[in-house]
Design a protein around this motif. Sequence first.
Motif, PDB file in Angstrom:
ATOM      1  N   CYS A 217      -3.474   3.888   3.672  1.00 26.62           N
ATOM      2  CA  CYS A 217      -3.334   2.532   4.211  1.00 26.62           C
ATOM      3  C   CYS A 217      -4.071   1.483   3.381  1.00 26.62           C
ATOM      4  O   CYS A 217      -3.779   0.297   3.506  1.00 26.62           O
TER       5      CYS A 217
ATOM      6  N   LEU B 152      -4.348   1.457  10.050  1.00 20.54           N
ATOM      7  CA  LEU B 152      -3.621   0.629   9.067  1.00 20.54           C
ATOM      8  C   LEU B 152      -4.508  -0.166   8.119  1.00 20.54           C
ATOM      9  O   LEU B 152      -4.017  -0.915   7.298  1.00 20.54           O
ATOM     10  N   ARG B 153      -5.826  -0.079   8.253  1.00 25.57           N
ATOM     11  CA  ARG B 153      -6.665  -0.942   7.422  1.00 25.57           C
ATOM     12  C   ARG B 153      -8.002  -0.319   7.047  1.00 25.57           C
ATOM     13  O   ARG B 153      -9.008  -1.006   6.945  1.00 25.57           O
TER      14      ARG B 153
ATOM     15  N   LEU C  25       0.859   3.488   2.175  1.00 27.51           N
ATOM     16  CA  LEU C  25       1.369   3.665   3.539  1.00 27.51           C
ATOM     17  C   LEU C  25       2.591   2.779   3.792  1.00 27.51           C
ATOM     18  O   LEU C  25       3.548   3.208   4.448  1.00 27.51           O
ATOM     19  N   ASP C  26       2.553   1.539   3.287  1.00 22.80           N
ATOM     20  CA  ASP C  26       3.733   0.678   3.426  1.00 22.80           C
ATOM     21  C   ASP C  26       4.973   1.404   2.907  1.00 22.80           C
ATOM     22  O   ASP C  26       6.033   1.398   3.544  1.00 22.80           O
TER      23      ASP C  26
ATOM     24  N   THR D 258       0.855  -1.181   0.000  1.00 19.94           N
ATOM     25  CA  THR D 258       0.000   0.000   0.000  1.00 19.94           C
ATOM     26  C   THR D 258       0.897   1.239   0.000  1.00 19.94           C
ATOM     27  O   THR D 258       2.104   1.144   0.260  1.00 19.94           O
TER      28      THR D 258
ATOM     29  N   ALA E 164      -0.856   8.228  10.370  1.00 21.98           N
ATOM     30  CA  ALA E 164      -1.497   6.942  10.127  1.00 21.98           C
ATOM     31  C   ALA E 164      -1.900   6.369  11.470  1.00 21.98           C
ATOM     32  O   ALA E 164      -1.258   6.664  12.477  1.00 21.98           O
TER      33      ALA E 164
ATOM     34  N   CYS F  66      -5.060   8.808   7.681  1.00 25.80           N
ATOM     35  CA  CYS F  66      -3.934   8.856   6.742  1.00 25.80           C
ATOM     36  C   CYS F  66      -4.325   9.417   5.377  1.00 25.80           C
ATOM     37  O   CYS F  66      -3.670   9.118   4.376  1.00 25.80           O
TER      38      CYS F  66
END
Lengths: 540, 293, 319
Positions: free
Chosen positions: C74, C55-56, C34-35, C32, C52, C62
């Motif tokens: 994310c 995360l999901r 964000l990763d 993603t 962030a 984010c």
Amino acid sequence: MQEFDVLVIGGGASGLRAAIAAKHAGAKVALITKIHPLRTNSGLAQGGLNAPLGKGDSPESFAEDTLLAGDGLCDRDVVRTFAAEASKEIIWLERMGVPFNRNGEGRIDLRPFGSNSKSRTCYTDDRTGHIVLQVLHEQAQRAEIPSLEEWFVTSLVADGNSCAGAIALSLRSGKLDSFSARAVILATGGFTRLYLPSTVSLGTTGDGQSLAYSAGARLMDMEMTQFHPTVFPRNPALLITEAALSEGAVMVNQKGEPIRLAKGLSREKICLSIHNAMQNGGGSVSLDLRPIGKDKLLSRFPQTHELVRGLAGLDITKEPIPIRPVAHRSVGGIETNATGETSLPGLFAVGECACNGLNGAGRLAGNTLTEAVVFGRKVGDAAAKYAKTASKKSFPSAKLSDEEKAITALVSGSSSGGDSSGKIHADLGRLMSEKVGLIREQAGLQEALDRIHRLKQRYRALRVRNTSRIYNYELTTYLELGSMLTLAEIVAQAALGRTESRGAHQRADFPQKDDRNWRNHTLVSLVQEEPRWDQKPVAG
Amino acid sequence: MKYAFYPGCVSRGGCPELYPSAVKVSAKLDIELEELKDVGCTGAGVLPQYLSDPINARTFAKAEAMGLPIMTICSTCQGVMSQANYRLKADPEYRTKINKEYLSEEGLEYKGTTEVKHLLWVLFEDYGIERLKSLLRKPLKGLRVSPFYGCYIRRPPEAITPTKELNRRKNYLDELIEILGAELADISGKGKCCGFPILTANEENSLAMVGKHTGEAKEKGADFMVTPCPLCHLNLDGNQPRAEAQEGKEIGLPILHLPQFLGLALGFDPGEMNLKRHIVSTQPVESKVSMLT
Amino acid sequence: MEVTFKVYRKDPEKDGKPGRSNYTIDIPEDATVLDGLLKIRDEIDSTLAFRASCLRGYCGDCLVRVSGRARLSCVAKVTAFTQKAPEISLDPLRIVPVIKDLVFDWDAFMWNKIRAVQPWLEPKEPASDGENLIPDAAMKDLRKVMSCYYCGMCDEGCTVLPVDFNFLGPAALTKAYRFAFDPRGKETRERLKILEEPKGIWDCVHCYEADEHCPRGIEPTKRIIALRDLAFKLGITNEKVARHHKSFAASVKESGWLDEGRLAIESEGLTNIKGLMKLLPIAARAMARGKAPIPYLHPKRPGADKIKKIFEKGEQETK
């Protein structure tokens, strides 16, 4: 310096409920939180919250189920109080605006959930945490409670042998400030980010447990971390609410054969079944939600449908979803009594960061949010009462400048030879999952302790390169990692010490429950810079 | 090709140049119009739904009885009717209720079969672009034109662009500009609001929107802007001088109605399309058009 | 795969001028956005600031613009933006005060506005000790609205906010809907009064951009329209708007269609000399072009009496 009667640290469900209660009890309250309340980990809870509202249900039956899930480590009085007060709190939430799903009579609908022996889980589709959190946040605003958002608490401050407040860093201004309070409530959530993958948010890093431990308060049953059985195991993992199982979803092994589960199994037992199926068949396990039926899936599990499709590219109405047990909730935490008092006077703790004897060795599905609101209120009340009677504490003013110096020393701007908080955390998370995970054994735990020590050495060599103070996330990530390493060592040591299998703590080398020796809580506190280990028998 | 024609209030009120130019252009294209006379205002998004839905259901029932689809020449009429029609078609219970409570007394019933289409949609979806091209007498070569749709001819999706195919509706005006031989002077605000709906509630914001969109078109070198919505026209043309004063900049961008724009390419002269009736002078457009062969 | 992240930068502790940093990183195919950002901050540039939390895709913290489009980093897959070239651009939202890099001022953007609508239920006195008995249909609508995760994409898409940042915006007004339409609340009229203040529901142009932008299908525009219809029903308290609506409705009620000249005059208020004077130059310009509709000489349409009946009936029913 800002002064309050009660300072609540943490903006999730427990913290908000505690702040509202303390305010209603007449205290001057402030909430301080490292992220906005509506972004906290409470919002991730899906399935619902328990209350014995059903016709054939009773607080006694609810207590019994909670005790069973706790597998012999619950404090009976705490459980009874909790079960007796749950309904009142849920009704309060309903009155304040939670749009619970209703049954045909217009009453709060109760869904079967986890190992509850009765349908007693109140819910709002599969977004219960998100919606309960909103209503609590709304009511906190109605109560005009000041909310200090994006403030990272760096330490608790003691006046002699009692807690006198906290020092925190404003991410936005980059400045440290001190907050004097007659009572401090920690409501900072769990520490499940010790594990990778896990089901929790980025900030669920055990800050509160670490702050309390560093300030001298006792931690309890830290070896207990609940894994969740039905999780799509990417990183970050995507949890599929256990309500899916209760409403008809089935687990299948790699060959597509159903894995039969006895009714009313605890989360721990379901996790073990999946684990065994993966070991025996050598393959994967999937959750097939299709038996629930497409209409019900879309109406009752809209969020699951949306997120699984978005992140996994899978459609729960069309295909089975690969799952495995993933670290979910901290069960151990800061030792408290039923009103949240820790071993350090003036310091209270509530919610997932606390360990008050409610959950024992394993938490009943659907109890997390109920715990947050029932004990949030009780602890908020108790802290307000304490603040009224406690004498005014002196806040050592030198603390602020000491902390300023400590932070400045950390932020050196020099490089750390390629190592980073992220790399250490990745290694820690993997290590914890492998060696201190669902199943543990002596050699693995000892290896884990060795490796945690090495990670700590790496951590000590690390410097924060980013010298700016505004939104310095390298600094906060570094501080969070420090908390996690402190707790990781405690968790591994506690797991090594408990030579039995009980609830969330399963030892391959001690597969039996040992009530003769182990109806005891594990306790640890920091005494003269060293951990002191202790035990206390289960009350009741 | 025949339609029940719903001209809308503004085409004969605030923009009296629109009605005759639409009628002339339709005749030229051989689109037969039978005007719906005995019908009410759509509500224009001002009347609450509980009043406007019955009024619109009545309009649909009348067209249904004539056996004709409805053609509009106003994005706002189109949008409000599309939304009402969407609700009435999607929910038979609701339709029955409206029929019973509001229409039955007059002996009317809406069965839910009427289509409502703006002239712009008619061209692409019913009439055919090739046929249109064959009738062009004066392709508008060298003219730079900015599109301005009017919100309601693009949104909300369930009523306006219910299928992937119909998502193309969001681009018709852009396409038409090039089909008529002109150059597209694209602007970021072409699908946004012109500000007209808040002229009363917040005049400053309304005029700021006029200044923003017309100013952007001017910067992109547009000779004029074309809109299928007379309400947008009222604001973008009629209030452009005030927007210039408020925003402290000169703009002077002519705004043409869709039928006028079509008419010029079909060979009508600017006088026949009543361009003189606009507030912002269309003189530069007229002279450019007169140079075309 | 190797992807270059081109990230908006601004450092309030340096010159505060916007710039851009490019980072080329190796990330997995299913990474993603964000990763990628977390990897950059950890391994390449620890000064990079972005938010962030969950995360999901549960929380909205984010929100950034990924290659121009507002997305939650994310849940946004990098590969969705790299079809043309192995690079993506990351920027804060268009209309927000930026504090540092991708960190913008959520307070100014959304939280303060939500706070302004008094975002809490004032519960009615309970009839009994138990829960309120309410059919699920009423709750279902509220659950839909409360599935909002405060990502602000509706505000990012809003037509009004770019010209007036002080407009409350669709996120806050949708929050207000949730209380106005909760049968357990006690003060709908008072609440509407707040919402009818300048910068509130009447400043919305109902352009439906918010509905298109909302990733949850909450349809903020329709919520705002519902609030306006409710105000219409209960009696609009914003004087200007009330005059406009009253005149509009009266005109349609009496003649079947709209008398624009009359609407313009009555919206300003017949005794509002200053407002009426302002109309004069407009009227004069329009008159010179032969296009000003003559107020009050507005012929009835055929069938106007039928429209009037619909009005009378509708008005009756809502009482």
